[in-house]
Design a protein around this motif. Structure first.
Motif, PDB file in Angstrom:
ATOM      1  N   GLY A  14     -43.285  44.870 -39.005  1.00 31.55           N
ATOM      2  CA  GLY A  14     -44.567  44.177 -38.818  1.00 31.55           C
ATOM      3  C   GLY A  14     -44.869  43.925 -37.356  1.00 31.55           C
ATOM      4  N   GLU A  33     -37.954  39.813 -29.248  1.00 38.92           N
ATOM      5  CA  GLU A  33     -37.068  40.016 -30.396  1.00 38.92           C
ATOM      6  C   GLU A  33     -35.728  39.353 -30.103  1.00 38.92           C
ATOM      7  OE1 GLU A  33     -36.865  41.270 -33.588  1.00 38.92           O
ATOM      8  OE2 GLU A  33     -34.737  40.750 -33.393  1.00 38.92           O
ATOM      9  N   SER A  46     -39.455  53.039 -49.074  1.00 34.24           N
ATOM     10  CA  SER A  46     -40.507  53.931 -49.561  1.00 34.24           C
ATOM     11  C   SER A  46     -41.836  53.396 -49.051  1.00 34.24           C
ATOM     12  CB  SER A  46     -40.506  53.962 -51.101  1.00 34.24           C
ATOM     13  OG  SER A  46     -40.729  52.665 -51.607  1.00 34.24           O
ATOM     14  N   ARG A 105     -34.835  53.605 -42.824  1.00 34.39           N
ATOM     15  CA  ARG A 105     -35.499  52.561 -42.021  1.00 34.39           C
ATOM     16  C   ARG A 105     -35.334  52.819 -40.536  1.00 34.39           C
ATOM     17  NH1 ARG A 105     -36.873  47.225 -44.367  1.00 34.39           N
ATOM     18  NH2 ARG A 105     -36.588  47.428 -46.594  1.00 34.39           N
ATOM     19  N   VAL A 127     -37.365  33.093 -29.824  1.00 35.72           N
ATOM     20  CA  VAL A 127     -38.418  32.093 -29.631  1.00 35.72           C
ATOM     21  C   VAL A 127     -38.048  30.875 -30.472  1.00 35.72           C
ATOM     22  CG1 VAL A 127     -40.849  31.580 -30.073  1.00 35.72           C
ATOM     23  CG2 VAL A 127     -40.189  33.783 -29.097  1.00 35.72           C
ATOM     24  N   ASP A 284     -43.589  39.579 -43.384  1.00 30.69           N
ATOM     25  CA  ASP A 284     -42.826  38.669 -44.245  1.00 30.69           C
ATOM     26  C   ASP A 284     -42.995  37.209 -43.831  1.00 30.69           C
ATOM     27  OD1 ASP A 284     -41.971  40.791 -45.709  1.00 30.69           O
ATOM     28  OD2 ASP A 284     -39.823  40.471 -45.393  1.00 30.69           O
ATOM     29  N   GLY A 296     -43.764  45.367 -49.486  1.00 29.63           N
ATOM     30  CA  GLY A 296     -43.638  44.360 -48.422  1.00 29.63           C
ATOM     31  C   GLY A 296     -43.980  44.928 -47.050  1.00 29.63           C
ATOM     32  N   ALA A 297     -43.348  46.024 -46.682  1.00 33.52           N
ATOM     33  CA  ALA A 297     -43.607  46.619 -45.362  1.00 33.52           C
ATOM     34  C   ALA A 297     -45.005  47.235 -45.320  1.00 33.52           C
ATOM     35  CB  ALA A 297     -42.550  47.674 -45.056  1.00 33.52           C
TER      36      ALA A 297
HETATM   37  P1  FAD Z   1     -38.533  41.560 -40.559  1.00 32.41           P
HETATM   38  O1  FAD Z   1     -38.186  42.954 -40.843  1.00 32.41           O
HETATM   39  O2  FAD Z   1     -37.670  40.495 -41.169  1.00 32.41           O
HETATM   40  O3  FAD Z   1     -38.526  41.388 -38.966  1.00 32.41           O
HETATM   41  C1  FAD Z   1     -38.521  40.131 -38.363  1.00 32.41           C
HETATM   42  C2  FAD Z   1     -37.935  40.305 -36.948  1.00 32.41           C
HETATM   43  O4  FAD Z   1     -38.095  39.083 -36.243  1.00 32.41           O
HETATM   44  C3  FAD Z   1     -36.434  40.615 -36.967  1.00 32.41           C
HETATM   45  O5  FAD Z   1     -36.184  41.712 -36.112  1.00 32.41           O
HETATM   46  C4  FAD Z   1     -35.802  39.330 -36.446  1.00 32.41           C
HETATM   47  O6  FAD Z   1     -34.613  39.557 -35.713  1.00 32.41           O
HETATM   48  C5  FAD Z   1     -36.903  38.796 -35.540  1.00 32.41           C
HETATM   49  N1  FAD Z   1     -36.889  37.333 -35.359  1.00 32.41           N
HETATM   50  C6  FAD Z   1     -36.734  36.399 -36.305  1.00 32.41           C
HETATM   51  N2  FAD Z   1     -36.827  35.165 -35.781  1.00 32.41           N
HETATM   52  C7  FAD Z   1     -37.070  35.349 -34.454  1.00 32.41           C
HETATM   53  C8  FAD Z   1     -37.278  34.440 -33.380  1.00 32.41           C
HETATM   54  N3  FAD Z   1     -37.286  33.121 -33.570  1.00 32.41           N
HETATM   55  N4  FAD Z   1     -37.486  34.928 -32.133  1.00 32.41           N
HETATM   56  C9  FAD Z   1     -37.516  36.295 -31.930  1.00 32.41           C
HETATM   57  N5  FAD Z   1     -37.306  37.203 -32.933  1.00 32.41           N
HETATM   58  C10 FAD Z   1     -37.106  36.720 -34.175  1.00 32.41           C
HETATM   59  N6  FAD Z   1     -41.204  47.270 -48.365  1.00 32.41           N
HETATM   60  C11 FAD Z   1     -41.866  48.433 -48.561  1.00 32.41           C
HETATM   61  O7  FAD Z   1     -43.031  48.571 -48.147  1.00 32.41           O
HETATM   62  N7  FAD Z   1     -41.273  49.465 -49.227  1.00 32.41           N
HETATM   63  C12 FAD Z   1     -40.002  49.383 -49.730  1.00 32.41           C
HETATM   64  O8  FAD Z   1     -39.490  50.335 -50.319  1.00 32.41           O
HETATM   65  C13 FAD Z   1     -39.299  48.151 -49.535  1.00 32.41           C
HETATM   66  N8  FAD Z   1     -38.044  48.013 -50.030  1.00 32.41           N
HETATM   67  C14 FAD Z   1     -37.399  46.838 -49.841  1.00 32.41           C
HETATM   68  C15 FAD Z   1     -36.122  46.683 -50.384  1.00 32.41           C
HETATM   69  C16 FAD Z   1     -35.429  45.496 -50.233  1.00 32.41           C
HETATM   70  C17 FAD Z   1     -34.089  45.343 -50.856  1.00 32.41           C
HETATM   71  C18 FAD Z   1     -36.015  44.430 -49.497  1.00 32.41           C
HETATM   72  C19 FAD Z   1     -35.287  43.131 -49.304  1.00 32.41           C
HETATM   73  C20 FAD Z   1     -37.299  44.573 -48.948  1.00 32.41           C
HETATM   74  C21 FAD Z   1     -37.984  45.769 -49.130  1.00 32.41           C
HETATM   75  N9  FAD Z   1     -39.264  45.939 -48.609  1.00 32.41           N
HETATM   76  C22 FAD Z   1     -39.944  47.106 -48.821  1.00 32.41           C
HETATM   77  C23 FAD Z   1     -39.899  44.856 -47.825  1.00 32.41           C
HETATM   78  C24 FAD Z   1     -39.775  45.107 -46.326  1.00 32.41           C
HETATM   79  O9  FAD Z   1     -38.437  45.368 -45.979  1.00 32.41           O
HETATM   80  C25 FAD Z   1     -40.277  43.902 -45.556  1.00 32.41           C
HETATM   81  O10 FAD Z   1     -41.492  43.449 -46.096  1.00 32.41           O
HETATM   82  C26 FAD Z   1     -40.504  44.254 -44.088  1.00 32.41           C
HETATM   83  O11 FAD Z   1     -39.338  44.784 -43.520  1.00 32.41           O
HETATM   84  C27 FAD Z   1     -40.949  42.992 -43.331  1.00 32.41           C
HETATM   85  O12 FAD Z   1     -41.073  43.297 -41.963  1.00 32.41           O
HETATM   86  P2  FAD Z   1     -41.329  42.134 -40.939  1.00 32.41           P
HETATM   87  O13 FAD Z   1     -41.443  42.801 -39.599  1.00 32.41           O
HETATM   88  O14 FAD Z   1     -42.427  41.259 -41.386  1.00 32.41           O
HETATM   89  O15 FAD Z   1     -40.027  41.216 -40.977  1.00 32.41           O
END
Ligand code: FAD
Length: 395
Positions: A14, A33, A46, A105, A127, A284, A296-297
Motif C-alpha cells: 500500500g 519504513e 494473487s 510477494r 514513526v 490494511d 486486501g492488497a
Molecule cells: P503491510 O503490508 O502490513 O505494510 C505495512 C508496512 O508498514 C510494513 O512494511 C511495516 O514494517 C511498516 N510499518 C508499520 N508500522 C510502522 C511505523 N510506525 N513506522 C514506519 N513503518 C511502519 N491480498 C490480496 O490482494 N491477494 C491475496 O492473495 C492476499 N493473500 C493474503 C494471504 C494472507 C495469509 C494474508 C494474511 C493476507 C493476504 N492478502 C492478500 C492481504 C495483503 O497481504 C494485505 O492486504 C497487504 O499486504 C496490505 O499492505 P499494506 O501495505 O497496507 O500493509
C-alpha cells in the motif's frame, strides 16, 4: 493540484503504491519504513483484475504481469478431491481483460520499488507519532527527528500506530478465529490446476502456481490465537496426509524453515473515516480484512490510485481527502464484510451438517455463480490521474 509534499508511513504494498501514485501527479514523496531492509515480504499473492488495473494506472502493470502467472484453471474442492466449484480464468479474462494472476510477494515488491527513485525510500525509520497542531500541515515524529509535509499517508499495516493515535476510541484489530501457515515450495511441483482451494471442516488448503513452476501454498485452520508448533511442517504433513494431491506433494516440496505462521486479524469494527486532518489512512491500516477473497492488497492498490486521482483532480487538499474517504471507505469496507462472510461460509465452517449443506449448494450451483462472485469485487475501473483542466490545456 500538484507540487505538494507527502510522507508515506510504511513501505508495504500500500505505501509503495501510494508513493508511486503521488509522484505520478507531481508530489514530492518520502516513504518512511521501520524495517531495516525491504525484502521478502512473505510467500505469494494473487491479484484480481482490480489490483492489476490499479497497477496499470500506476504505470507498473506490465512489469508485474511479466513476473506473474495467469491463473486459468482451478476452483474449490473437498479433501477427497471432488470438485465443488470451478474457476474459469478464460471467462474472467473475457469479462475483465485479465484472469487472476499469481506472483511471489518479493517480485511484486521489487516491481513497486523499481518505480521509485532510491532517495524516496528511508528504511530503518519508525514513526512513533503524529503532530497535528499546525493548520494545513502535518508532522511525524520518527527515530531521526520531526518531519513536516502537506500530507501524511498512514500505510503502516493492520497494527497501525497512527490509526491508534487518530482514533483512540476504536477497538483496533480483532482476531478472526483462524491462523495461517504458508510457504513457497523449494522446487517446481507438477500441478493440474493453477489455483485451488480445498475446504475441510474448519480447515482450508490452497495453492497459487508461479511462473517458474514453484507454488505458494497456505493452510488456514480454526485455532485459538498464539498456538505455535516447533515443527510446523511435520504437523501439517500429518494433518493433511489424507487430502488429495497435490497437497501432500506441495508439503513434501517445502523446506521446514520456509514456513511462515501468522494469526489472522482484521478491522472488524469499521473506521468512521479514512481521513483525519491532513492524514489519509490506506491499505490494511484503513481496512485490514481476512484473506478469503484475496482482495486486501488489491484494495490497497485501489486506495493508492484513488488518493492520487482525488488530489490531482480536486481543488484543495482537504476537499481531495474528503473525496478519497467518500470513494474508498464504502467500497473497501463492503469488500471486508464480504471477505469475512466468505471465511465463515468457507474455511471456518466446521459443523458436519453445515459443511454438507454448503457443499451440496456449491455442487449444484452453475459455474457462472462462482464467476459472478469474483466479478462483483474485481470489476473496478481506476479513476484518471490527470485533471480535466490538464487534459484540456493547449500546449
Ligand atoms: P503491510 O503490508 O502490513 O505494510 C505495512 C508496512 O508498514 C510494513 O512494511 C511495516 O514494517 C511498516 N510499518 C508499520 N508500522 C510502522 C511505523 N510506525 N513506522 C514506519 N513503518 C511502519 N491480498 C490480496 O490482494 N491477494 C491475496 O492473495 C492476499 N493473500 C493474503 C494471504 C494472507 C495469509 C494474508 C494474511 C493476507 C493476504 N492478502 C492478500 C492481504 C495483503 O497481504 C494485505 O492486504 C497487504 O499486504 C496490505 O499492505 P499494506 O501495505 O497496507 O500493509
Amino acid at each position: 493540484m500538484d507540487g505538494g509534499s507527502a510522507l508515506v508511513v510504511g513501505g508495504g504494498i500500500g505505501g509503495l503504491a501510494a508513493a508511486i501514485g503521488l509522484r505520478r501527479i507531481g508530489w514530492r514523496v518520502t516513504v518512511l519504513e521501520r524495517a531495516a531492509a525491504l525484502g521478502d515480504a512473505g510467500a505469494g499473492i494473487s491479484l484480481h483484475a482490480n489490483g492489476i488495473r490499479a497497477l496499470d494506472a500506476l504505470g507498473v502493470g506490465k512489469e508485474v504481469r511479466e513476473a506473474a502467472r495467469p491463473q486459468y484453471t482451478g476452483g474449490t474442492r473437498v479433501p477427497g478431491g471432488g470438485r465443488l466449484a470451478r474457476m474459469d480464468g478464460a471467462a474472467l479474462e473475457r469479462a475483465l481483460g485479465t484472469p487472476i494472476v499469481g506472483i511471489p510477494r518479493a517480485a511484486l515488491h521489487r516491481s513497486l520499488r523499481a518505480a521509485l527513485p532510491a532517495g524516496c525510500l528511508t528504511t530503518g525509520t519508525e514513526v512513533t507519532s503524529l503532530d497535528l497542531t499546525a493548520p494545513g500541515r502535518v508532522g511525524v515524529l520518527a527515530g531521526d527527528g520531526v518531519r513536516e509535509a502537506d500530507l501524511v499517508v498512514a500505510a503502516d499495516g493492520v497494527n497501525s500506530a497512527l490509526r491508534t493515535q487518530l482514533f483512540p476510541g476504536h477497538p483496533g484489530p480483532a482476531y478472526s478465529g483462524s491462523t495461517v501457515l504458508r510457504a513457497v515450495t523449494d522446487s517446481p511441483v507438477p500441478l493440474e490446476s493453477d489455483f485451488e482451494l480445498t475446504w475441510g471442516r474448519g480447515a482450508e488448503f490452497g495453492h497459487i502456481a508461479f511462473l517458474d513452476g514453484r507454488a505458494e501454498w497456505h493452510a488456514v485452520l480454526n485455532s485459538p490465537p498464539g498456538v505455535r508448533h516447533p515443527n510446523a511442517l511435520e504437523v501439517l504433513r500429518r494433518r493433511f496426509r489424507d487430502w488429495h494431491e497435490p497437497i501432500p506433494a506441495l508439503l513434501a516440496a517445502t523446506r521446514p524453515d520456509a514456513v511462515l505462521h501468522h494469526d489472522i486479524h482484521e478491522l472488524a469494527a469499521p473506521l468512521p473515516s479514512f481521513v483525519a486532518g491532513r492524514v489519509a489512512l490506506l491499505g490494511d491500516a484503513a481496512h485490514a480484512m481476512t484473506p478469503n477473497l484475496g482482495q486486501g492488497a488489491c484494495q490497497a492498490l485501489e486506495d493508492a490510485v484513488s488518493l492520487a486521482a482525488a488530489l490531482a483532480t480536486t481543488s484543495g487538499v482537504d476537499s481531495a481527502l474528503a473525496r478519497y474517504d467518500a470513494e474508498r471507505r464504502p467500497r473497501s469496507q463492503s469488500v471486508a464484510r464480504a471477505a469475512r462472510r466468505a471465511g465463515r461460509m468457507g474455511q471456518q465452517l466446521s459443523h458436519p451438517v453445515a459443511v454438507a449443506v454448503r457443499n451440496t449448494a456449491l455442487r449444484v450451483a452453475p459455474d457462472r455463480v462462482a464467476l459472478r462472485a469474483i466479478l462483483r469485487h474485481a470489476a473496478w475501473t481506476p479513476p484518471s490521474l490527470v485533471s480535466h483542466s490538464e487534459v484540456a490545456r493547449p500546449y
